[in-house]
Scaffold this motif. Structure first.
Motif, PDB file in Angstrom:
ATOM      1  N   MET A  11       0.863  -1.205   0.065  1.00 33.55           N
ATOM      2  CA  MET A  11       0.010  -0.018  -0.056  1.00 33.55           C
ATOM      3  C   MET A  11       0.783   1.210   0.010  1.00 33.55           C
ATOM      4  SD  MET A  11      -2.736  -1.257   2.765  1.00 33.55           S
ATOM      5  CE  MET A  11      -3.791  -2.820   2.400  1.00 33.55           C
ATOM      6  N   LEU A  14       1.699   1.492  -4.037  1.00 36.98           N
ATOM      7  CA  LEU A  14       0.654   1.678  -4.744  1.00 36.98           C
ATOM      8  C   LEU A  14      -0.445   2.423  -4.025  1.00 36.98           C
ATOM      9  CD1 LEU A  14      -0.578   1.152  -7.654  1.00 36.98           C
ATOM     10  CD2 LEU A  14      -1.881  -0.789  -6.538  1.00 36.98           C
ATOM     11  N   LYS A  15      -0.581   3.693  -4.169  1.00 39.89           N
ATOM     12  CA  LYS A  15      -1.611   4.381  -3.320  1.00 39.89           C
ATOM     13  C   LYS A  15      -2.940   4.293  -3.670  1.00 39.89           C
ATOM     14  CE  LYS A  15       1.957   6.371  -1.028  1.00 39.89           C
ATOM     15  NZ  LYS A  15       2.338   6.009   0.488  1.00 39.89           N
ATOM     16  N   ARG A  16      -3.741   4.298  -2.460  1.00 39.74           N
ATOM     17  CA  ARG A  16      -5.296   4.506  -2.916  1.00 39.74           C
ATOM     18  C   ARG A  16      -6.035   5.224  -1.941  1.00 39.74           C
ATOM     19  NH1 ARG A  16      -4.305   2.665  -7.090  1.00 39.74           N
ATOM     20  NH2 ARG A  16      -5.023   0.960  -8.218  1.00 39.74           N
ATOM     21  N   PRO A  17      -7.100   5.922  -2.213  1.00 39.41           N
ATOM     22  CA  PRO A  17      -7.796   7.052  -1.137  1.00 39.41           C
ATOM     23  C   PRO A  17      -8.053   6.123   0.219  1.00 39.41           C
ATOM     24  CG  PRO A  17      -8.679   7.033  -3.343  1.00 39.41           C
ATOM     25  CD  PRO A  17      -7.855   5.952  -3.425  1.00 39.41           C
ATOM     26  N   LYS A  18      -8.440   4.868   0.106  1.00 42.18           N
ATOM     27  CA  LYS A  18      -8.942   4.164   1.410  1.00 42.18           C
ATOM     28  C   LYS A  18      -8.463   2.581   1.164  1.00 42.18           C
ATOM     29  CE  LYS A  18     -13.518   6.806   1.525  1.00 42.18           C
ATOM     30  NZ  LYS A  18     -14.924   6.575   1.460  1.00 42.18           N
ATOM     31  N   ASP A  21     -10.350   0.054  -1.127  1.00 43.14           N
ATOM     32  CA  ASP A  21     -10.095   0.160  -2.345  1.00 43.14           C
ATOM     33  C   ASP A  21      -9.257  -0.914  -2.801  1.00 43.14           C
ATOM     34  OD1 ASP A  21     -11.685   2.364  -2.284  1.00 43.14           O
ATOM     35  OD2 ASP A  21     -10.300   3.879  -2.332  1.00 43.14           O
ATOM     36  N   PHE A  22      -8.503  -1.453  -2.037  1.00 41.41           N
ATOM     37  CA  PHE A  22      -7.433  -2.510  -2.523  1.00 41.41           C
ATOM     38  C   PHE A  22      -8.088  -3.920  -2.815  1.00 41.41           C
ATOM     39  CE2 PHE A  22      -4.573   0.420  -0.850  1.00 41.41           C
ATOM     40  CZ  PHE A  22      -3.381   0.384  -1.643  1.00 41.41           C
ATOM     41  N   CYS A  24     -11.727  -3.573  -3.789  1.00 39.13           N
ATOM     42  CA  CYS A  24     -12.965  -3.471  -4.525  1.00 39.13           C
ATOM     43  C   CYS A  24     -12.853  -4.125  -5.929  1.00 39.13           C
ATOM     44  CB  CYS A  24     -12.864  -2.025  -4.650  1.00 39.13           C
ATOM     45  SG  CYS A  24     -14.485  -1.232  -5.687  1.00 39.13           S
ATOM     46  N   SER A  27     -14.753  -1.477  -9.321  1.00 40.40           N
ATOM     47  CA  SER A  27     -13.968  -0.103  -9.808  1.00 40.40           C
ATOM     48  C   SER A  27     -13.122  -0.405 -11.082  1.00 40.40           C
ATOM     49  CB  SER A  27     -13.022   0.397  -8.908  1.00 40.40           C
ATOM     50  OG  SER A  27     -12.332   1.605  -9.301  1.00 40.40           O
ATOM     51  N   PHE A  29     -10.311   0.736 -11.372  1.00 43.02           N
ATOM     52  CA  PHE A  29      -8.756   0.753 -10.724  1.00 43.02           C
ATOM     53  C   PHE A  29      -8.763  -0.313  -9.733  1.00 43.02           C
ATOM     54  CE2 PHE A  29     -10.195   5.309 -11.608  1.00 43.02           C
ATOM     55  CZ  PHE A  29      -9.262   5.532 -12.398  1.00 43.02           C
ATOM     56  N   ARG A  30      -9.489  -1.236  -9.963  1.00 46.85           N
ATOM     57  CA  ARG A  30      -9.300  -2.641  -8.962  1.00 46.85           C
ATOM     58  C   ARG A  30      -7.907  -3.152  -9.229  1.00 46.85           C
ATOM     59  NH1 ARG A  30     -10.394  -7.674 -11.135  1.00 46.85           N
ATOM     60  NH2 ARG A  30     -10.849  -7.508 -13.256  1.00 46.85           N
TER      61      ARG A  30
END
Length: 429
Positions: A11, A14-18, A21-22, A24, A27, A29-30
């Motif tokens: 994490m 690879l940045k994600r807002p929440k 979301d990793f 999800c 999306s 962007f999954r």
């Protein structure tokens, strides 16, 4: 736990807002990797229940709050102590060491939280860090308040001496620090232990010689040097764009060193050589060890906002361990005369090994179809425009392989396209 730590490093890359979301799946962007390591709920359960000490002992320690035997670092104490030992056990630092502060960002309501207005991270837990010029974190200590002072010579003295241990380092090291730590008492004590020291100083510090005789003024030309020696200590003042004050037990006042500066000569600015004290030159070169360490830690940090301050410190401990491991890898590669990995490649490999799920290479699908070299030619030039020499027979052809971009014949009695891809050279392509 290895998989949990591996995912926190993932994490950080690879940045994600929440965090959710990793995992999800709806999306665009999954990402497919985290679900292969562990389910989302299992990751959440570990994050919610993770501790570095026994919760029952934490409750007992909390009941002692206000007493002498209360330990405000009890929740991180086991990992804190073992990590400090590990940093010193596997690596012997280089000669030039630097001491500086580091802030671990948090706004938790705890007594450990500090505010430093001149730092990029203004609110957080303050660490005193010892690092060499490669950025390796040799040792560190968490500031817990003035009540822990033991020598009576001030916070800066105790902070440096808690990190400089002759039983581990030996002697002969050069310590660099800024004006918060520099004092005649500290440098004299380090000199007695066999350590050299160099750092900028404040004129208001106790023990600094004060005289106006032959002193620098605002009109002194750039490159002017003044100094006073008291035993092993030398106090140097050098005029650059403003006055620079340095104290050292390592250097002489001036050894012939120069530095380029832009000065106005004949109405125009030109780069000229200006004399500079060796202490200033070495200070600028070797003082940035802790800043380099902060930069490496911040590049791919696993830090995430948390309501529990000890979880924030845990992620910082992970970042220290990973960064030190990367620097050790670079040192070993240089000794073996091998090309070291980049910081990102090292963390990707470490993440895959911790998670136990190797990354699967993406196989590219090649379509070896014959296509026209040139498209859109007028009717009378369709058979001639864009023709190139065939890779196999050398005759002109208007066709090439779509994947290989190699000109090849495709006619009834000469199918070079089929021959090329069935041969050894075509297989290598």
């Amino acid at each position: 736990m290895y998989q949990y730590i591996g995912l926190t490093l993932y994490m950080g890359l690879l940045k994600r807002p929440k965090i959710k979301d990793f995992w999800c799946t709806s999306s665009i962007f999954r990402v497919p990797y985290p679900p292969q390591v562990m389910p989302r709920d299992r990751f959440y359960n570990i994050a919610w229940n993770i501790h570095m000490s026994d919760p029952a002992e934490d409750a007992l320690n909390d009941s002692r709050k206000g007493m002498d035997n209360y330990d405000c670092l009890h929740r991180i104490r086991p990992l804190y102590d073992s990590l400090r030992v590990a940093c010193k056990a596997v690596y012997h630092p280089q000669q030039h060491l630097s001491v500086d502060e580091r802030m671990v960002a948090t706004k938790a309501r705890i007594a450990l939280k500090q505010y430093i207005k001149n730092k990029p991270t203004k609110w957080g837990i303050k660490l005193f860090v010892l690092s060499d010029n490669t950025g390796y974190t040799v040792d560190f200590s968490i500031y817990t308040g003035r009540s822990t002072l033991v020598s009576g010579k001030g916070l800066s003295f105790d902070a440096v001496m808690s990190l400089i241990q002759k039983s581990y380092l030996g002697s002969g090291y050069h310590i660099y620090c800024d004006n918060f730590y520099t004092s005649p008492a500290l440098f004299s004590h380090l000199h007695g232990l066999g350590f050299g020291a160099c750092g900028t100083f404040r004129d208001t510090r106790i023990g600094i010689p004060k005289t106006k005789e032959n002193a620098l003024t605002k009109k002194s030309p750039r490159g002017t040097i003044r100094w006073i020696r008291e035993g092993p200590l030398i106090f140097i003042k050098w005029m650059d764009t403003r006055e620079v004050s340095v104290c050292s037990t390592l250097h002489t006042a001036f050894s012939g060193d120069t530095v380029k500066r832009a000065c106005k000569v004949g109405g125009k600015y030109r780069a000229i050589e200006v004399q500079v004290p060796t202490a200033v030159k070495d200070y600028n070169q070797f003082m940035g060890g802790v800043d380099l360490s902060d930069q490496l830690i911040g590049s791919y940090s696993s830090w995430r906002k948390s309501r529990k301050w000890y979880v924030t410190v845990l992620h910082h401990f992970i970042d220290i361990a990973v960064t030190n491991s990367y620097l050790l890898s670079k040192q070993l590669c240089s000794r073996l005369k091998q090309q070291p990995m980049t910081h990102q490649a090292f963390q990707e490999l470490l993440t895959a090994e911790l998670c136990g799920v190797p990354s699967q290479p993406v196989l590219e699908s090649y379509h070896h179809f014959p296509v026209a070299i040139f498209e859109g030619a007028p009717e009378q030039k369709k058979a001639t425009q864009g023709r190139r020499k065939c890779r196999l027979c050398g005759k002109c052809t208007p066709f090439m392989c779509e994947a290989c971009k190699v000109p090849l014949c495709v006619i009834v009695d000469r199918n070079c396209h089929k021959t090329y891809h069935s041969s050894a050279c075509g297989t290598e392509k």
